[in-house]
Motif scaffolding. Structure first.
Motif, mmCIF file in Angstrom:
data_model
loop_
_atom_site.group_PDB
_atom_site.id
_atom_site.type_symbol
_atom_site.label_atom_id
_atom_site.label_comp_id
_atom_site.label_asym_id
_atom_site.label_seq_id
_atom_site.Cartn_x
_atom_site.Cartn_y
_atom_site.Cartn_z
ATOM 1 N N ALA A 1 10.395 -2.314 6.763
ATOM 2 C CA ALA A 1 10.236 -3.673 7.286
ATOM 3 C C ALA A 1 11.556 -4.207 7.849
ATOM 4 O O ALA A 1 11.583 -4.859 8.897
ATOM 5 C CB ALA A 1 9.710 -4.598 6.201
ATOM 6 N N ILE A 2 12.640 -3.903 7.157
ATOM 7 C CA ILE A 2 13.956 -4.348 7.639
ATOM 8 C C ILE A 2 14.311 -3.629 8.940
ATOM 9 O O ILE A 2 14.850 -4.237 9.873
ATOM 10 C CB ILE A 2 15.038 -4.127 6.562
ATOM 11 N N LYS A 3 13.983 -2.347 9.035
ATOM 12 C CA LYS A 3 14.209 -1.616 10.286
ATOM 13 C C LYS A 3 13.438 -2.266 11.434
ATOM 14 O O LYS A 3 13.876 -2.238 12.584
ATOM 15 C CB LYS A 3 13.782 -0.154 10.144
ATOM 16 N N GLY A 4 12.293 -2.855 11.111
ATOM 17 C CA GLY A 4 11.480 -3.505 12.129
ATOM 18 C C GLY A 4 11.928 -4.907 12.473
ATOM 19 O O GLY A 4 11.430 -5.498 13.428
ATOM 20 N N GLY A 5 12.840 -5.472 11.680
ATOM 21 C CA GLY A 5 13.377 -6.775 12.029
ATOM 22 C C GLY A 5 13.281 -7.859 10.979
ATOM 23 O O GLY A 5 13.606 -9.014 11.256
ATOM 24 N N VAL A 6 12.851 -7.535 9.753
ATOM 25 C CA VAL A 6 12.848 -8.540 8.686
ATOM 26 C C VAL A 6 14.285 -8.983 8.403
ATOM 27 O O VAL A 6 15.193 -8.157 8.326
ATOM 28 C CB VAL A 6 12.178 -7.976 7.409
ATOM 29 N N THR A 7 14.486 -10.296 8.250
ATOM 30 C CA THR A 7 15.833 -10.859 8.134
ATOM 31 C C THR A 7 16.118 -11.531 6.791
ATOM 32 O O THR A 7 17.245 -11.969 6.542
ATOM 33 C CB THR A 7 16.054 -11.904 9.241
ATOM 34 N N ILE B 1 0.835 -1.203 0.000
ATOM 35 C CA ILE B 1 0.000 0.000 0.000
ATOM 36 C C ILE B 1 0.873 1.258 0.000
ATOM 37 O O ILE B 1 0.380 2.353 -0.234
ATOM 38 C CB ILE B 1 -0.983 0.023 1.191
ATOM 39 N N HIS B 2 2.152 1.091 0.276
ATOM 40 C CA HIS B 2 3.124 2.184 0.184
ATOM 41 C C HIS B 2 4.097 1.856 -0.949
ATOM 42 O O HIS B 2 4.036 0.784 -1.542
ATOM 43 C CB HIS B 2 3.895 2.344 1.496
ATOM 44 N N ASP B 3 5.014 2.758 -1.223
ATOM 45 C CA ASP B 3 6.076 2.495 -2.197
ATOM 46 C C ASP B 3 6.825 1.227 -1.788
ATOM 47 O O ASP B 3 7.202 1.084 -0.615
ATOM 48 C CB ASP B 3 7.034 3.688 -2.232
ATOM 49 N N PRO B 4 7.050 0.276 -2.701
ATOM 50 C CA PRO B 4 7.673 -0.990 -2.313
ATOM 51 C C PRO B 4 9.081 -0.864 -1.741
ATOM 52 O O PRO B 4 9.451 -1.604 -0.823
ATOM 53 C CB PRO B 4 7.666 -1.821 -3.601
ATOM 54 N N VAL B 5 9.869 0.080 -2.255
ATOM 55 C CA VAL B 5 11.230 0.257 -1.726
ATOM 56 C C VAL B 5 11.168 0.771 -0.287
ATOM 57 O O VAL B 5 11.862 0.260 0.608
ATOM 58 C CB VAL B 5 12.053 1.210 -2.618
ATOM 59 N N THR B 6 10.312 1.746 -0.054
ATOM 60 C CA THR B 6 10.132 2.274 1.304
ATOM 61 C C THR B 6 9.578 1.191 2.228
ATOM 62 O O THR B 6 10.003 1.069 3.389
ATOM 63 C CB THR B 6 9.169 3.476 1.288
ATOM 64 N N THR B 7 8.636 0.403 1.722
ATOM 65 C CA THR B 7 8.048 -0.689 2.511
ATOM 66 C C THR B 7 9.128 -1.658 2.968
ATOM 67 O O THR B 7 9.185 -2.047 4.142
ATOM 68 C CB THR B 7 6.986 -1.435 1.686
ATOM 69 N N LEU B 8 10.016 -2.042 2.050
ATOM 70 C CA LEU B 8 11.086 -2.971 2.399
ATOM 71 C C LEU B 8 12.054 -2.347 3.407
ATOM 72 O O LEU B 8 12.444 -2.995 4.382
ATOM 73 C CB LEU B 8 11.838 -3.417 1.145
ATOM 74 N N GLU B 9 12.429 -1.105 3.178
ATOM 75 C CA GLU B 9 13.351 -0.430 4.097
ATOM 76 C C GLU B 9 12.778 -0.385 5.515
ATOM 77 O O GLU B 9 13.473 -0.689 6.486
ATOM 78 C CB GLU B 9 13.633 0.998 3.612
ATOM 79 N N LYS C 1 -0.085 -0.430 7.840
ATOM 80 C CA LYS C 1 0.065 1.027 7.833
ATOM 81 C C LYS C 1 1.510 1.395 8.118
ATOM 82 O O LYS C 1 2.073 2.295 7.502
ATOM 83 C CB LYS C 1 -0.879 1.639 8.867
ATOM 84 N N SER C 2 2.132 0.667 9.066
ATOM 85 C CA SER C 2 3.552 0.847 9.362
ATOM 86 C C SER C 2 4.251 -0.505 9.249
ATOM 87 O O SER C 2 4.178 -1.317 10.179
ATOM 88 C CB SER C 2 3.756 1.414 10.775
ATOM 89 N N PRO C 3 4.915 -0.785 8.135
ATOM 90 C CA PRO C 3 5.641 -2.051 7.988
ATOM 91 C C PRO C 3 6.676 -2.262 9.087
ATOM 92 O O PRO C 3 6.904 -3.388 9.529
ATOM 93 C CB PRO C 3 6.303 -1.924 6.611
ATOM 94 N N LYS C 4 7.294 -1.174 9.539
ATOM 95 C CA LYS C 4 8.292 -1.272 10.603
ATOM 96 C C LYS C 4 7.653 -1.770 11.898
ATOM 97 O O LYS C 4 8.152 -2.705 12.541
ATOM 98 C CB LYS C 4 8.945 0.097 10.829
ATOM 99 N N TYR C 5 6.535 -1.181 12.271
ATOM 100 C CA TYR C 5 5.845 -1.587 13.497
ATOM 101 C C TYR C 5 5.332 -3.021 13.368
ATOM 102 O O TYR C 5 5.430 -3.819 14.311
ATOM 103 C CB TYR C 5 4.688 -0.633 13.790
#
Length: 210
Positions: free
Chosen positions: A31-37, A21-29, A199-203
């Motif tokens: 998500a990784i900040k939130g702990g995606v490995t 629902i957001h820009d995919p590059v921003t979404t990935l960035e 809404k917040s991939p990081k959260y």
């Protein structure tokens, strides 16, 4: 980049632009900040980018992964994986001869294989793939061509048969049910919309890591 896959599979994001629902590059960035490995680029289905647009997005997502030192894997498409010089490829049961795909992909690359039961997992182990995906764990709307849902019990059955194979559960996993998958013996969980459409991939990713 290390190759301790059992740790890297902890929180595995599978995503294409059509899942965001957001820009995919921003979404990935985020998500990784939130702990995606671990990350799998799955650009397919309605609304997905094609041709050069798909390649260019893949290159941008790979750059994010490498900057953050997590593996960048391509879904299904060997030619795209080679073109992007991805860290690996994830294939399904019907995507071709596994040994031939391994040969073309290269020994240094990661190869993952989707499995749905003990028999397929045992065969995957004979192919010497690097990890297996097991699913669907729960009902999911992201993929339409899914197998019968048997849930985390399948992970338990496979783990009893193959105690050392790197294994990630996938399909309908969210923050409320992920622990059932890891408690059954999975090294991690693979998720799509629970993070990509948050809404917040990081959260959302942080909630998984709790």
């Amino acid at each position: 980049m290390t190759r301790d896959l059992k740790q890297q599979l902890s929180l595995y994001l599978v995503m294409g632009s059509q899942n965001c629902i957001h820009d995919p590059v921003t979404t990935l960035e985020e998500a990784i900040k939130g702990g995606v490995t671990f990350f799998q680029y799955r650009e397919k289905g309605e609304g997905a980018r094609v041709g050069d647009e798909r390649v260019q997005l893949g290159l941008r997502l790979k750059e994010v992964c490498h900057r953050c030192e997590i593996p960048f894997i391509v879904n299904d498409d060997l030619q795209l994986a080679l073109e992007l010089d991805a860290d690996g490829l994830h294939i399904g049961q019907d995507d071709g001869d596994v040994n031939e795909i391994k040969r073309k992909l290269g020994e240094q690359k990661i190869l993952g294989l989707s499995t749905h039961n003990v028999e397929e997992a045992v065969q995957a182990n004979k192919y010497d793939v690097d990890y297996i995906g097991v699913g669907p764990m729960f009902d999911t709307k992201t993929k339409e061509d899914i197998e019968e849902v048997r849930g985390p019990v399948v992970v338990k059955e496979i783990r009893e048969e193959l105690p050392d194979i790197p294994l990630v559960g996938i399909g309908g996993i969210n923050q409320g049910n992920a622990e059932y998958v890891t408690n059954a013996g999975a090294n991690g969980v693979a998720v799509i919309s629970a993070i990509s459409k948050a809404k917040s991939p990081k959260y959302a990713a942080k909630e998984f890591n709790k």
